[in-house]
Design a protein around this motif. Structure first.
Motif, PDB file in Angstrom:
ATOM      1  N   ALA A  72      64.152 -97.111 -40.121  1.00  0.00           N
ATOM      2  CA  ALA A  72      65.353 -97.606 -38.821  1.00  0.00           C
ATOM      3  C   ALA A  72      64.780 -97.296 -37.277  1.00  0.00           C
ATOM      4  CB  ALA A  72      66.711 -97.210 -38.503  1.00  0.00           C
ATOM      5  N   LEU A  73      64.095 -96.100 -37.251  1.00  0.00           N
ATOM      6  CA  LEU A  73      63.049 -94.787 -36.079  1.00  0.00           C
ATOM      7  C   LEU A  73      62.099 -95.856 -36.029  1.00  0.00           C
ATOM      8  CD1 LEU A  73      63.563 -91.480 -37.206  1.00  0.00           C
ATOM      9  CD2 LEU A  73      64.512 -92.769 -35.304  1.00  0.00           C
ATOM     10  N   ALA A  74      61.441 -96.553 -36.529  1.00  0.00           N
ATOM     11  CA  ALA A  74      59.639 -97.264 -36.962  1.00  0.00           C
ATOM     12  C   ALA A  74      60.273 -98.772 -35.877  1.00  0.00           C
ATOM     13  CB  ALA A  74      59.807 -96.869 -38.023  1.00  0.00           C
ATOM     14  N   ALA A  75      61.503 -99.220 -36.496  1.00  0.00           N
ATOM     15  CA  ALA A  75      62.445-100.758 -36.205  1.00  0.00           C
ATOM     16  C   ALA A  75      62.608-100.143 -34.573  1.00  0.00           C
ATOM     17  CB  ALA A  75      62.992-100.775 -36.561  1.00  0.00           C
ATOM     18  N   GLN A  76      62.835 -99.105 -33.758  1.00  0.00           N
ATOM     19  CA  GLN A  76      62.961 -99.073 -32.631  1.00  0.00           C
ATOM     20  C   GLN A  76      62.063 -97.974 -32.058  1.00  0.00           C
ATOM     21  OE1 GLN A  76      67.962 -99.125 -34.297  1.00  0.00           O
ATOM     22  NE2 GLN A  76      67.816 -99.497 -31.356  1.00  0.00           N
ATOM     23  N   TRP A  77      61.172 -98.619 -31.801  1.00  0.00           N
ATOM     24  CA  TRP A  77      60.439 -97.020 -31.551  1.00  0.00           C
ATOM     25  C   TRP A  77      60.034 -96.938 -29.833  1.00  0.00           C
ATOM     26  CZ3 TRP A  77      55.993 -98.539 -28.083  1.00  0.00           C
ATOM     27  CH2 TRP A  77      55.372 -99.633 -28.431  1.00  0.00           C
ATOM     28  N   PRO A  78      60.606 -98.456 -29.462  1.00  0.00           N
ATOM     29  CA  PRO A  78      60.420 -98.252 -27.984  1.00  0.00           C
ATOM     30  C   PRO A  78      61.574 -97.464 -27.102  1.00  0.00           C
ATOM     31  CG  PRO A  78      59.476-100.377 -28.796  1.00  0.00           C
ATOM     32  CD  PRO A  78      60.025 -99.780 -29.534  1.00  0.00           C
ATOM     33  N   VAL A  79      63.364 -97.263 -28.273  1.00  0.00           N
ATOM     34  CA  VAL A  79      63.693 -97.364 -27.662  1.00  0.00           C
ATOM     35  C   VAL A  79      64.164 -95.633 -27.668  1.00  0.00           C
ATOM     36  CG1 VAL A  79      65.954 -96.749 -27.554  1.00  0.00           C
ATOM     37  CG2 VAL A  79      65.618 -98.776 -27.506  1.00  0.00           C
ATOM     38  N   VAL A  80      63.869 -95.631 -28.416  1.00  0.00           N
ATOM     39  CA  VAL A  80      63.384 -93.947 -29.051  1.00  0.00           C
ATOM     40  C   VAL A  80      62.401 -93.328 -28.184  1.00  0.00           C
ATOM     41  CG1 VAL A  80      62.341 -91.973 -31.345  1.00  0.00           C
ATOM     42  CG2 VAL A  80      63.828 -93.961 -31.318  1.00  0.00           C
ATOM     43  N   LEU A  81      61.514 -93.657 -27.809  1.00  0.00           N
ATOM     44  CA  LEU A  81      60.341 -93.475 -26.513  1.00  0.00           C
ATOM     45  C   LEU A  81      60.575 -92.807 -25.833  1.00  0.00           C
ATOM     46  CD1 LEU A  81      56.773 -92.711 -27.094  1.00  0.00           C
ATOM     47  CD2 LEU A  81      56.589 -95.047 -26.353  1.00  0.00           C
TER      48      LEU A  81
END
Length: 303
Positions: A72-81
């Motif tokens: 889930a974190l990898a799928a939304q990496w732009p938001v996490v970044l």
């Protein structure tokens, strides 16, 4: 005993009022500490080691959740970044830099404006509307914060002079307001997974600036003051405060949770009375009462 522990923890982690009380307490102490050690501890170094140590401390507890949440974190990496940049790398680094050349009064005043900026960010980014009761609550709470900052004398605000560091603090406040508004886009993962990844991302972003600061003649000193400052800001203004604040946003929304920032002058006044020997005054009671009333109004739910 173990069967009752988890429900108890869950009940505590669902108490929005408690979750909104702790972050401003820790963040107000963070501002006081940042100002106190500004002559000895470089700002980027303090921010870098704060998040690095915070990540290392939380990682053993977050590891089993990270394995489950990795996809889930990898799928939304732009938001996490983006959240790592705004809430971790930018906010505290800019605040520490600003505290080198501005007063604590100016910094607290700007941070007290954050709930209003969060409302504006939520309106601009997501079209959120503010109910009349929330609007009144925000206004009353802001009036209480200004009462504490001005020490009951409006002339203090009128005569307030801005320093170069105020621009850094203002940029920090804008960054954290955007972080708070955007938290609704965070991946649906465990809180420990989220802060472990964002702490690591923020520290990685700060690494080149930390190296540049160190090579430029301002390395991080290995002294009891520096080590103690890093340990404190990693444990309380970082891990504890971010866990509580992120959960509060999930429970009551960014606009309402952001109002807890108005409690920073409250805790700042109390800490000054307890540890700096300052005397309590009538304006302390007036300001704290207005802030409490504003938060109660803004968090009140129909029915």
């Amino acid at each position: 005993m173990s069967e009752n522990a988890t429900p108890t923890r869950r009940r505590l982690f669902d108490q929005a009022w408690l979750l909104m009380m702790l972050p401003p307490l820790f963040w107000s102490s963070n501002a006081v500490l940042g100002r106190a050690v500004s002559g000895e501890v470089p700002p980027v170094g303090l921010a870098f080691w704060r998040w690095t140590l915070g990540m290392l401390l939380v990682l053993p507890f977050a590891w089993r959740h990270l394995r489950h949440d990795a996809r889930a974190l990898a799928a939304q990496w732009p938001v996490v970044l983006l959240l790592s940049a705004l809430g971790i790398a930018v906010f505290n680094t800019f605040l520490y830099v600003g505290l080198h050349t501005t007063t604590a009064l100016n910094a607290v005043m700007m941070q007290s404006s954050m709930p209003v900026l969060i409302v504006l960010m939520s309106l601009a980014l997501f079209g959120d509307r503010v109910t009349p009761l929330q609007g009144v609550g925000i206004a009353v709470s802001l009036a209480g914060a200004l009462t504490l900052i001005a020490r009951g004398d409006p002339a203090v605000l009128i005569g307030l002079q801005l320093a170069a560091g105020d621009l850094w603090v203002l940029a920090a406040v804008l960054g954290y307001a955007a972080y708070t508004a955007l938290l609704r886009r965070r991946p649906a993962v465990h809180g420990l997974s989220f802060i472990a990844v964002t702490f690591a991302g923020g520290a990685a972003m700060l690494l080149p600036f930390y190296l540049w600061e160190s090579v430029g003649g301002n390395p991080m000193p290995i002294t009891p003051t520096a080590l103690g400052a890093v340990a404190y800001v990693a444990l309380f203004p970082s891990i504890a405060a971010y866990l509580c604040f992120n959960r509060a946003v999930a429970l009551v929304g960014a606009n309402t949770a952001g109002m807890c920032i108005h409690l920073m002058p409250v805790f700042g006044s109390i800490l000054a009375i307890l540890f700096l020997g300052e005397q309590p005054h009538l304006y302390h009671a007036a300001g704290i009462g207005l802030i409490a009333a504003g938060i109660l109004l803004a968090t009140r739910r129909k029915g």
